[in-house]
Enzyme design. Structure first.
Site, PDB file in Angstrom:
ATOM      1  N   ASP A  18       0.834  -1.204   0.000  1.00 40.02           N
ATOM      2  CA  ASP A  18       0.000   0.000   0.000  1.00 40.02           C
ATOM      3  C   ASP A  18       0.872   1.259   0.000  1.00 40.02           C
ATOM      4  O   ASP A  18       0.578   2.232  -0.701  1.00 40.02           O
ATOM      5  CB  ASP A  18      -0.944   0.022   1.202  1.00 40.02           C
ATOM      6  CG  ASP A  18      -2.138  -0.909   1.056  1.00 40.02           C
ATOM      7  OD1 ASP A  18      -2.452  -1.324  -0.081  1.00 40.02           O
ATOM      8  OD2 ASP A  18      -2.764  -1.216   2.090  1.00 40.02           O
ATOM      9  N   GLU A  19       1.929   1.250   0.801  1.00 39.12           N
ATOM     10  CA  GLU A  19       2.870   2.376   0.809  1.00 39.12           C
ATOM     11  C   GLU A  19       3.461   2.576  -0.580  1.00 39.12           C
ATOM     12  O   GLU A  19       3.564   3.703  -1.059  1.00 39.12           O
ATOM     13  CB  GLU A  19       4.016   2.123   1.794  1.00 39.12           C
ATOM     14  CG  GLU A  19       3.698   2.359   3.224  1.00 39.12           C
ATOM     15  CD  GLU A  19       4.897   2.142   4.135  1.00 39.12           C
ATOM     16  OE1 GLU A  19       6.016   1.859   3.647  1.00 39.12           O
ATOM     17  OE2 GLU A  19       4.713   2.261   5.353  1.00 39.12           O
ATOM     18  N   LEU A  20       3.849   1.482  -1.213  1.00 40.89           N
ATOM     19  CA  LEU A  20       4.462   1.560  -2.537  1.00 40.89           C
ATOM     20  C   LEU A  20       3.504   2.181  -3.557  1.00 40.89           C
ATOM     21  O   LEU A  20       3.912   3.020  -4.369  1.00 40.89           O
ATOM     22  CB  LEU A  20       4.912   0.175  -3.004  1.00 40.89           C
ATOM     23  CG  LEU A  20       5.564   0.122  -4.379  1.00 40.89           C
ATOM     24  CD1 LEU A  20       6.838   0.960  -4.419  1.00 40.89           C
ATOM     25  CD2 LEU A  20       5.854  -1.323  -4.767  1.00 40.89           C
TER      26      LEU A  20
END
Length: 169
Positions: free
Chosen positions: A92-94
Site C-alpha cells: 500500500d505504501e508503494l
C-alpha cells in the site's frame, strides 16, 4: 499599471518538502541490519528521513499521518527484500509512493536488499508466492483483486527504476 515583479519582502519561503527521504522496508527482513545502518548514515549526514517505527502489520489501511509523510517527502527509498510482497502495508505504501512520483515529481529509488531485481520486476520466487497468497485471499472480491493488480503494477514500475542492488548484506 501594476508591476508584475515582486519584491523580496512579498515572497514567502514555503518549503515544498517536509522530509528529505521517506524510507520504506519490510521490518522483519532488514530493520536491524541494513535499514538501521542506512537510516543512521542518512541522519548523520543531516538528511531528514522519515522512518515509520509503528508498523501495524495486521492493519488493512495506512494511517493518514503516514500518507501525509509520503506526500511530504522529496525522495522515497524503497528497500525491496525477499518478504517485502508479503506485507499489504508495504505494498500500500508503494502504491502511494508511485502516485506521488507521478503527481508530485517525487524521486523514487529502489534498493534491492538480498533479492534479485529480476525477481521483484517479474514477481517470481518469493514475490510469486506472496502474490499467490494475496490472490487466493481476494479471489472472490473484485475490489480486492483490483488492489492486488495495483500492487503488482506499482511493484513492476518501481523495480524498473534505476536503483541499487545489494546482495549478501
Amino acid at each position: 499599471m501594476a508591476s508584475s515583479s515582486s519584491s523580496a519582502s512579498d515572497l514567502r519561503y514555503c518549503p515544498r518538502w517536509k522530509y528529505d527521504v521517506f524510507l520504506t522496508f519490510r521490518c522483519a527482513d532488514s530493520r536491524k541490519t541494513f535499514t538501521s545502518h542506512l537510516y543512521e548514515g542518512l541522519k548523520n549526514r543531516g538528511i531528514f528521513t522519515f522512518q515509520d517505527d509503528k508498523r501495524l502489520e495486521n492493519g488493512d489501511s495506512i494511517p493518514e499521518e503516514l500518507l501525509k509523510a509520503i506526500e511530504e517527502s522529496q525522495v522515497a527509498l524503497n528497500i525491496f527484500s525477499k518478504n517485502y510482497a508479503t506485507s499489504k502495508w508495504c505494498l500500500d505504501e508503494l502504491v502511494k509512493i508511485m502516485e506521488c512520483k507521478n503527481e508530485n515529481g517525487q524521486l523514487v529509488i529502489p534498493i534491492f536488499y538480498d533479492v534479485d531485481p529480476w525477481h521483484v520486476r517479474n514477481q517470481s520466487e518469493s514475490f510469486e508466492e506472496a502474490f499467490a497468497k494475496h490472490e487466493s485471499r481476494y479471489k472472490n472480491d473484485v475490489e480486492g483483486m483490483k488492489k492486488v493488480q495495483g500492487w503488482r503494477t506499482a511493484l513492476t514500475v518501481a523495480a524498473n527504476l534505476k536503483g541499487y542492488d545489494i546482495l549478501n548484506g
